[in-house]
Write a protein that holds these residues in place. Sequence first.
Motif, mmCIF file in Angstrom:
data_model
loop_
_atom_site.group_PDB
_atom_site.id
_atom_site.type_symbol
_atom_site.label_atom_id
_atom_site.label_comp_id
_atom_site.label_asym_id
_atom_site.label_seq_id
_atom_site.Cartn_x
_atom_site.Cartn_y
_atom_site.Cartn_z
ATOM 1 N N SER A 1 68.657 98.521 -21.016
ATOM 2 C CA SER A 1 68.191 97.512 -20.056
ATOM 3 C C SER A 1 68.479 97.951 -18.624
ATOM 4 C CB SER A 1 68.830 96.154 -20.345
ATOM 5 O OG SER A 1 70.227 96.206 -20.176
ATOM 6 N N ALA A 2 69.595 98.646 -18.397
ATOM 7 C CA ALA A 2 69.887 99.160 -17.051
ATOM 8 C C ALA A 2 68.856 100.211 -16.649
ATOM 9 C CB ALA A 2 71.294 99.746 -16.993
ATOM 10 N N LYS A 3 68.442 101.049 -17.599
ATOM 11 C CA LYS A 3 67.401 102.038 -17.299
ATOM 12 C C LYS A 3 66.082 101.346 -16.979
ATOM 13 C CE LYS A 3 69.335 105.846 -19.954
ATOM 14 N NZ LYS A 3 69.169 106.721 -21.131
ATOM 15 N N GLY A 4 65.802 100.252 -17.664
ATOM 16 C CA GLY A 4 64.592 99.494 -17.379
ATOM 17 C C GLY A 4 64.614 98.881 -15.996
ATOM 18 N N VAL A 5 65.752 98.317 -15.607
ATOM 19 C CA VAL A 5 65.875 97.728 -14.266
ATOM 20 C C VAL A 5 65.797 98.820 -13.198
ATOM 21 C CG1 VAL A 5 67.455 96.509 -12.710
ATOM 22 C CG2 VAL A 5 67.124 95.708 -15.037
ATOM 23 N N ALA A 6 66.414 99.980 -13.468
ATOM 24 C CA ALA A 6 66.334 101.089 -12.523
ATOM 25 C C ALA A 6 64.887 101.552 -12.356
ATOM 26 C CB ALA A 6 67.223 102.242 -12.981
ATOM 27 N N GLY A 7 64.146 101.606 -13.451
ATOM 28 C CA GLY A 7 62.739 101.974 -13.371
ATOM 29 C C GLY A 7 61.924 100.946 -12.610
#
Length: 140
Positions: free
Chosen positions: A41-47
């Motif tokens: 989910s952190a990678k999704g928010v970063a994207g």
Amino acid sequence: MKTQRGFTLIELVVVIIILGVLAAVAVPKFIDLSVDAHNASAKGVAGALASGSSINYAAKTAGNLGATTLNAANVCTVAMLTPMLTGNSVTLTAAAPAADDTFQVGGTGDCSGAAASVVCTITPKGTGVTAANATILCAR
């Protein structure tokens, strides 16, 4: 000749043992997936931040007055990055996140100089989690 119907006790015990071994091997794989979920989910928010930053940069370059100016000494702040995430239920915070939909923003991205882009870190809730990097384009 007598025909056999059903299963013998030995066959049933063997099947139960095999199922037990399979369960013992598979269960640890599913026990602690929360760290993987938080990291993803952190990678999704970063994207999403990187994508929002690209859209903001394009709007600022085209002369859109509603675009956010990113030319501060530190753009990796909640106030600067929250406008990039409009329309969703993600909350950015400067402190350690307390809820699953809250992420800590970190980094010291300096857009006041000649830098074209900076990297901000997005950290999810939990122990053992890893931060994701979001590349933010400086919009002057």
